[in-house]
Design a protein around this motif. Structure first.
Motif, PDB file in Angstrom:
ATOM      1  N   PRO A 232       0.664  -1.235   0.079  1.00  0.00           N
ATOM      2  CA  PRO A 232      -0.005   0.069  -0.093  1.00  0.00           C
ATOM      3  C   PRO A 232       0.798   1.242  -0.048  1.00  0.00           C
ATOM      4  N   ALA A 233       2.112   1.158   0.486  1.00  0.00           N
ATOM      5  CA  ALA A 233       2.776   2.431   0.799  1.00  0.00           C
ATOM      6  C   ALA A 233       3.378   2.900  -0.675  1.00  0.00           C
ATOM      7  N   GLY A 234       3.850   1.771  -1.471  1.00  0.00           N
ATOM      8  CA  GLY A 234       4.187   2.176  -2.754  1.00  0.00           C
ATOM      9  C   GLY A 234       3.244   2.263  -3.762  1.00  0.00           C
ATOM     10  N   SER A 235       1.887   1.921  -3.214  1.00  0.00           N
ATOM     11  CA  SER A 235       0.777   1.627  -3.976  1.00  0.00           C
ATOM     12  C   SER A 235       0.920   0.728  -5.041  1.00  0.00           C
ATOM     13  N   LEU A 236       1.428  -0.352  -4.664  1.00  0.00           N
ATOM     14  CA  LEU A 236       1.869  -1.496  -5.697  1.00  0.00           C
ATOM     15  C   LEU A 236       0.919  -2.685  -5.266  1.00  0.00           C
ATOM     16  N   PRO A 237       0.087  -3.103  -6.490  1.00  0.00           N
ATOM     17  CA  PRO A 237      -0.892  -4.245  -6.222  1.00  0.00           C
ATOM     18  C   PRO A 237      -0.206  -5.714  -6.055  1.00  0.00           C
ATOM     19  N   ALA A 238      -0.847  -6.451  -5.609  1.00  0.00           N
ATOM     20  CA  ALA A 238      -0.546  -7.879  -5.351  1.00  0.00           C
ATOM     21  C   ALA A 238      -0.097  -8.314  -6.783  1.00  0.00           C
ATOM     22  N   ARG A 239       1.023  -9.180  -6.952  1.00  0.00           N
ATOM     23  CA  ARG A 239       1.263  -9.679  -8.317  1.00  0.00           C
ATOM     24  C   ARG A 239       1.798 -11.185  -8.286  1.00  0.00           C
ATOM     25  N   ILE A 240       1.788 -11.682  -9.543  1.00  0.00           N
ATOM     26  CA  ILE A 240       2.384 -13.049  -9.873  1.00  0.00           C
ATOM     27  C   ILE A 240       3.742 -12.856 -10.094  1.00  0.00           C
ATOM     28  N   PHE A 241       4.702 -13.593  -9.781  1.00  0.00           N
ATOM     29  CA  PHE A 241       5.888 -13.260 -10.801  1.00  0.00           C
ATOM     30  C   PHE A 241       6.457 -14.630 -11.136  1.00  0.00           C
ATOM     31  N   ILE A 242       6.915 -14.804 -12.343  1.00  0.00           N
ATOM     32  CA  ILE A 242       7.441 -15.928 -12.869  1.00  0.00           C
ATOM     33  C   ILE A 242       8.883 -15.717 -13.614  1.00  0.00           C
ATOM     34  N   ASP A 243       9.613 -16.430 -12.873  1.00  0.00           N
ATOM     35  CA  ASP A 243      11.044 -16.316 -13.314  1.00  0.00           C
ATOM     36  C   ASP A 243      11.360 -17.761 -14.322  1.00  0.00           C
ATOM     37  N   ILE A 244      11.708 -17.211 -15.596  1.00  0.00           N
ATOM     38  CA  ILE A 244      11.812 -18.423 -16.385  1.00  0.00           C
ATOM     39  C   ILE A 244      13.545 -18.416 -16.435  1.00  0.00           C
ATOM     40  N   LEU A 245      14.128 -19.409 -15.959  1.00  0.00           N
ATOM     41  CA  LEU A 245      15.586 -19.641 -15.748  1.00  0.00           C
ATOM     42  C   LEU A 245      16.167 -19.704 -16.930  1.00  0.00           C
ATOM     43  N   ASN A 246      17.560 -19.269 -17.210  1.00  0.00           N
ATOM     44  CA  ASN A 246      18.355 -19.812 -18.226  1.00  0.00           C
ATOM     45  C   ASN A 246      17.362 -19.697 -19.652  1.00  0.00           C
ATOM     46  N   SER A 247      16.953 -18.185 -19.995  1.00  0.00           N
ATOM     47  CA  SER A 247      16.105 -18.016 -21.098  1.00  0.00           C
ATOM     48  C   SER A 247      16.312 -16.567 -21.418  1.00  0.00           C
ATOM     49  N   SER A 248      15.789 -16.582 -22.576  1.00  0.00           N
ATOM     50  CA  SER A 248      15.844 -15.040 -23.299  1.00  0.00           C
ATOM     51  C   SER A 248      14.761 -14.852 -24.172  1.00  0.00           C
ATOM     52  N   LEU A 249      14.641 -13.683 -24.492  1.00  0.00           N
ATOM     53  CA  LEU A 249      13.431 -13.285 -25.228  1.00  0.00           C
ATOM     54  C   LEU A 249      13.843 -13.419 -26.632  1.00  0.00           C
ATOM     55  N   ALA A 250      13.136 -14.075 -27.444  1.00  0.00           N
ATOM     56  CA  ALA A 250      13.412 -14.550 -29.000  1.00  0.00           C
ATOM     57  C   ALA A 250      13.625 -13.204 -29.665  1.00  0.00           C
ATOM     58  N   PRO A 251      14.421 -13.154 -30.522  1.00  0.00           N
ATOM     59  CA  PRO A 251      14.640 -11.903 -31.296  1.00  0.00           C
ATOM     60  C   PRO A 251      13.178 -11.378 -31.800  1.00  0.00           C
ATOM     61  N   ASP A 252      12.549 -12.414 -32.481  1.00  0.00           N
ATOM     62  CA  ASP A 252      11.365 -11.990 -32.909  1.00  0.00           C
ATOM     63  C   ASP A 252      10.008 -12.117 -32.051  1.00  0.00           C
ATOM     64  N   PHE A 253      10.404 -11.864 -30.920  1.00  0.00           N
ATOM     65  CA  PHE A 253       9.642 -12.042 -29.954  1.00  0.00           C
ATOM     66  C   PHE A 253       8.334 -11.171 -30.017  1.00  0.00           C
ATOM     67  N   GLU A 254       6.832 -11.655 -29.620  1.00  0.00           N
ATOM     68  CA  GLU A 254       5.736 -10.756 -30.111  1.00  0.00           C
ATOM     69  C   GLU A 254       5.687 -10.065 -28.622  1.00  0.00           C
ATOM     70  N   GLU A 255       5.381  -8.964 -28.689  1.00  0.00           N
ATOM     71  CA  GLU A 255       5.193  -8.084 -27.770  1.00  0.00           C
ATOM     72  C   GLU A 255       3.915  -8.762 -26.405  1.00  0.00           C
ATOM     73  N   PRO A 256       4.226  -8.616 -25.469  1.00  0.00           N
ATOM     74  CA  PRO A 256       3.315  -9.273 -24.649  1.00  0.00           C
ATOM     75  C   PRO A 256       1.771  -8.877 -24.707  1.00  0.00           C
ATOM     76  N   VAL A 257       0.772  -9.810 -24.642  1.00  0.00           N
ATOM     77  CA  VAL A 257      -0.490  -9.361 -25.020  1.00  0.00           C
ATOM     78  C   VAL A 257      -0.899  -8.308 -23.834  1.00  0.00           C
TER      79      VAL A 257
END
Ligand code: ZN
Length: 546
Positions: A232-257
């Motif tokens: 609440p102090a930083g007015s940040l909502p609750a969130r889910i995080f997912i860390d995909i280890l040992n990975s990178s964004l593909a060069p032709d990666f489609e922007e997230p929906v």
């Protein structure tokens, strides 16, 4: 590529422990031993036990040790003792709040000290409290299965297995407090090939009470997932995080929906310095329930969020009956996925589409609304089929397939509902339909201990039974001598996460020359279709009668 058979949950998890102030090396130890003496003194003194403040004094001493020295070897032991004290206080006070404190302290033991020898004991204690004190067997079952999943070799495992056996058919339910805590799980598996997995694209489906986000990768990797509480102090909502280890964004990666629906807010994606990709997904409300599934071939991570008025696990039967019933029909395969090849050159994808359209016509005549996951020869992923079903808010989901076996003599009709099975035949079939290889499931029960994937099991079994009974009755009426292979259960991905009673019909064996011929005839297709439709209608009318 070899794929694993089932959803991955295991492997371990990381916990964020804040480093406490460092004191003299032996300070925590001497504080611990002094607290321990106070604990034993209280245990012996029943007169002092009658006053809450005596308990609080001792509890606070242990609490300080675990909070100030979280990395110390005695931290887990101190926290565990704190939990024991709350439980002891409850046995005197009989106040629910004391029991709640005990539960959350035991949870913290497991959460903050997953490797310690107290972790499995803490889960055992939670299960015991749920079962014997709170009379909440589903929550006890959840804790026991969690214990077995994480500590299968631990000393508590044999006892837990026995307790699970005693609980029998109790469907596990996650205790509410287990969802609110910030924690992280590691799932997936290490990449087999060298190099990084690449994040290719995102997809999103939603309605008012359901949202599914899919992240596609070009290969398997491990992921860490967790939730962060709102700030609440930083007015940040609750969130889910997912860390995909040992990975990178593909060069032709489609922007997230752009997600931003009733349940989920912004989706952010970032390449991390440590060679991974982090996704953060805002929750519109900290109470939004969510589940994360990992599937293979292709490797993808699914985030399902649930909300709205219906409680998870509550069946449709408790709702007011709707004037018009709605069914989702799912003809298996399609597009580049032809399904099983037929003896007479017919493919499964063609035959099942024809049968499905006949079921649709039959149900429409009976005044039932029908949604199809595909109405043409096109590829639809398994996760999209589930999403279409959930988005439609239908009353039933029926996936229609044709069976296949290496032995051409094998024949018959069988209907499945979602559950685990030890039956090798069913597992092989599910692997075929899931496009995975039939690796033996390491701990399949856990995928289903999750309420979100296990909803409606009794209703699904009844739906499957209704369809199978109707199919068998019709095929004998036609005197075709079709074998009844019965109602079975297996872990079909397409049924996983479906929020309504669901079944998967294997209409006949396309690998059997006689049944393949029958399957291609209009007469047999129409007969199967009317039987499936009648099975669905019977299921609905049985709901109305109760
Ligand atoms: Zn199939």
């Amino acid at each position: 590529m070899r794929g694993y058979w089932v959803v991955f949950w295991v492997v371990g998890f990381c916990v964020m422990a804040s480093a406490g102030p460092l004191a003299a090396a032996d300070a925590p130890a001497s504080a611990y031993h002094s607290a321990r003496r106070a604990y034993f003194a209280l245990k012996k003194d029943s007169a002092r036990q009658r006053y809450r403040h005596h308990w609080f004094n001792v509890i606070r001493r242990f609490e300080k040790i675990s909070e100030n020295f979280p990395e110390h070897s005695l931290a887990a032991r101190a926290l565990y003792t704190e939990a024991e004290l709350w439980k002891g206080l409850y046995s005197v006070s009989r106040r629910r709040e004391d029991l709640r404190e005990a539960l959350s302290s035991y949870e913290l033991v497991e959460l903050n000290h997953p490797g310690s020898r107290f972790a499995d004991d803490a889960l055992w204690q939670r299960a015991h409290i749920f079962e014997s004190r709170l009379k909440r067997a589903p929550e006890a079952a959840y804790e026991l299965l969690d214990l077995l999943r994480r500590y299968p070799q631990g000393d508590m495992a044999p006892r837990a297995r026995e307790a699970v056996r005693k609980l029998g058919e109790v469907p596990p339910r996650a205790p509410p407090d287990r969802r609110s805590t910030q924690r992280a799980f590691r799932r997936g598996r290490p990449r087999e090939q060298s190099g990084r997995s690449r994040v290719l694209k995102f997809r999103h489906w939603s309605n008012d009470s359901y949202s599914r986000v899919a992240v596609y990768l070009d290969g398997a990797t491990e992921i860490d997932t967790g939730t962060v509480k709102p700030d609440p102090a930083g007015s940040l909502p609750a969130r889910i995080f997912i860390d995909i280890l040992n990975s990178s964004l593909a060069p032709d990666f489609e922007e997230p929906v752009k997600v931003n629906d009733r349940l989920l807010g912004r989706l952010r994606v970032a390449q991390r310095d440590d060679g991974g990709v982090r996704l953060a997904l805002d929750l519109k409300d900290a109470a939004v329930d969510h589940r994360i599934l990992v599937m293979e071939n292709p490797f993808r991570v699914l985030i399902d969020a649930y909300g709205g008025t219906r409680e998870l696990g509550e069946s449709l039967e408790t709702d007011l009956p709707r004037a018009v019933r709605r069914v989702v029909l799912d003809p298996g395969h399609g597009g580049h996925d032809a399904g099983a090849g037929g003896a007479g050159g017919h493919s499964e994808k063609e035959v099942v589409l024809q049968i499905t359209k006949r079921v649709q016509a039959y149900l429409l005549r009976e005044g039932v609304e029908v949604v199809l996951t595909r109405d043409a020869d096109r590829f639809v992923s398994l996760e999209e089929r589930t999403a279409i079903a959930n988005r439609s808010g239908a009353d039933a989901f029926v996936s229609i397939h044709a069976n296949s076996h290496s032995d051409p003599d094998v024949s018959g009709i069988e209907t499945y509902y979602l559950n685990v099975t030890d039956d090798q035949y069913s597992n092989r079939l599910a692997a075929l339909e899931n496009s995975t290889s039939p690796e033996p499931p390491t701990d399949v029960r856990l995928a289903l201990s999750d309420l979100a994937v296990r909803v409606n099991t009794p209703e699904s079994k009844r739906l499957a039974t209704g369809i199978q009974t109707s199919l068998v009755a019709l095929s004998t009426r036609g005197n075709r001598g079709i074998r009844d292979l019965g109602v079975k259960s297996a872990l079909f991905y397409v049924l996983l996460g479906v929020q309504m009673p669901s079944a998967l019909v294997e209409t006949s064996f396309i690998s059997n020359p006689r049944e393949a011929r029958l399957l291609s005839t209009v007469g047999y297709q129409a007969q199967l279709a009317s039987a499936i439709a009648e099975g669905i209608l019977d299921h609905f009318s049985s709901l109305g009668e109760e």
